[in-house]
Scaffold this motif. Structure first.
Motif, mmCIF file in Angstrom:
data_model
loop_
_atom_site.group_PDB
_atom_site.id
_atom_site.type_symbol
_atom_site.label_atom_id
_atom_site.label_comp_id
_atom_site.label_asym_id
_atom_site.label_seq_id
_atom_site.Cartn_x
_atom_site.Cartn_y
_atom_site.Cartn_z
ATOM 1 N N GLU A 1 -15.456 1.301 4.066
ATOM 2 C CA GLU A 1 -14.754 2.496 3.598
ATOM 3 C C GLU A 1 -13.333 2.133 3.213
ATOM 4 N N ARG A 2 -12.999 2.363 1.959
ATOM 5 C CA ARG A 2 -11.656 2.050 1.471
ATOM 6 C C ARG A 2 -10.646 3.078 1.975
ATOM 7 N N ASP A 3 -9.373 2.771 1.762
ATOM 8 C CA ASP A 3 -8.301 3.643 2.257
ATOM 9 C C ASP A 3 -8.358 5.041 1.656
ATOM 10 N N ASP A 4 -8.916 5.146 0.436
ATOM 11 C CA ASP A 4 -8.998 6.463 -0.203
ATOM 12 C C ASP A 4 -10.249 7.237 0.193
ATOM 13 N N GLY A 5 -11.044 6.688 1.104
ATOM 14 C CA GLY A 5 -12.244 7.364 1.575
ATOM 15 C C GLY A 5 -13.511 7.020 0.808
ATOM 16 N N ARG B 1 -12.148 -1.719 8.215
ATOM 17 C CA ARG B 1 -12.685 -0.777 7.230
ATOM 18 C C ARG B 1 -14.206 -0.691 7.288
ATOM 19 N N ILE B 2 -14.847 -1.630 7.989
ATOM 20 C CA ILE B 2 -16.300 -1.647 8.075
ATOM 21 C C ILE B 2 -16.742 -0.850 9.295
ATOM 22 N N ARG B 3 -17.685 0.049 9.059
ATOM 23 C CA ARG B 3 -18.150 0.930 10.133
ATOM 24 C C ARG B 3 -19.644 1.168 9.982
#
Length: 278
Positions: A182-186, A141-143
């Protein structure tokens, strides 16, 4: 003997001040000094006597909140009111700019002076460190930071700190200096934004997101480097979790405040640019 002159620090002062800091074992702060002498919202000062710099201080204007730091006085001039006059100059600058709350991190030697000026202990910073990791993978999730993340990063930071540090985030945030979760919901669950001198503002409202960001830093650093995190005393859950997973306290210091109460969430703060900028 005439009193030292308190004046703005200029780019010409950077080299002698950096050399003085090295003599005092403050580390190489040249990059930081170059930044504060050119950045619009930071106002560095020096005390000058007989043509030589014998003291410094920096005030950063973060909206209604100002940070005071980098207060240093040449040993031969200590206990002669130089630090006091530098601090007064920074207070006047902050108040003239409309800042209603002043914040600083005090040493034991400096704390009595700040308390005489009306500062009170608000809380404590606890700086923890641990080695980097060999191998391993960061949370997917980290970008890297993207330009479109800026509003969300600034909003997370403002809620956490109670300050307007957009000027610092815009100065430092880039794909190679900043990571977001960034979480799954954006939505963004947190970020780390690294300054050129190495400090990193780290914000994450959820414990698990903060752990993921710190783990990613350990992976990126590798086993030959150490990773630091700066938590406030209010973050009891975070302090307990990091301590239980091998993080060791390196040092602690009181955070002092003067002026209006702040609306902030110290439990969501996991790292700082440095203790002159916040």
């Amino acid at each position: 003997m005439p009193a030292p002159l308190i004046r703005s620090m200029t780019p010409v002062d950077v080299e002698p001040v950096a050399a003085a800091f090295l003599r005092e074992d403050w580390g190489d702060r040249r990059v930081n000094l170059e930044f504060v002498t050119h950045h619009q919202e930071t106002h560095p000062f020096v005390a000058e006597a007989d043509g030589a710099v014998i003291g410094t201080g920096v005030v950063s204007l973060n909206g209604s909140v100002a940070w005071i730091g980098t207060v240093w006085v040449e040993p031969a001039w200590r206990r002669r009111g130089v630090g006091l006059e530098l601090t007064r100059a920074m207070i006047e600058t902050a108040e003239a700019a409309g800042c209603r709350t002043l914040v600083l991190v005090a040493t034991e030697a400096g704390r009595p002076m700040y308390e005489r000026l009306g500062f009170e202990v608000q809380t404590w910073y606890r700086i923890l460190e641990t080695p980097g990791l060999e191998g391993g993978e960061a949370d997917p999730r980290i970008r890297p930071f993207a330009e479109g993340d800026l509003p969300a990063v600034e909003a997370l930071d403002a809620v956490a700190t109670g300050e307007d540090r957009a000027h610092l985030i815009r100065a430092f945030a880039a794909p190679d200096t900043t990571r977001v979760l960034e979480r799954d919901d954006g939505s963004l669950g947190g970020f780390v934004c690294r300054a050129p001198w190495g400090g990193g503002a780290t914000i994450a409202p959820r414990l698990e997101d903060a752990e993921a960001i710190l783990h990613a830093r350990r992976v990126a650093n590798g086993p030959d480097k150490r990773v630091r995190a700066g938590l406030l005393a209010e973050n009891e859950a975070g302090l307990e979790r990091l301590s239980s997973t091998g993080w060791i306290e390196a040092w602690r210091a009181p955070r002092l405040v003067r002026g209006d109460p702040m609306r902030w969430h110290p439990e969501t703060i996991w790292g700082q640019f440095n203790h002159a900028l916040g």
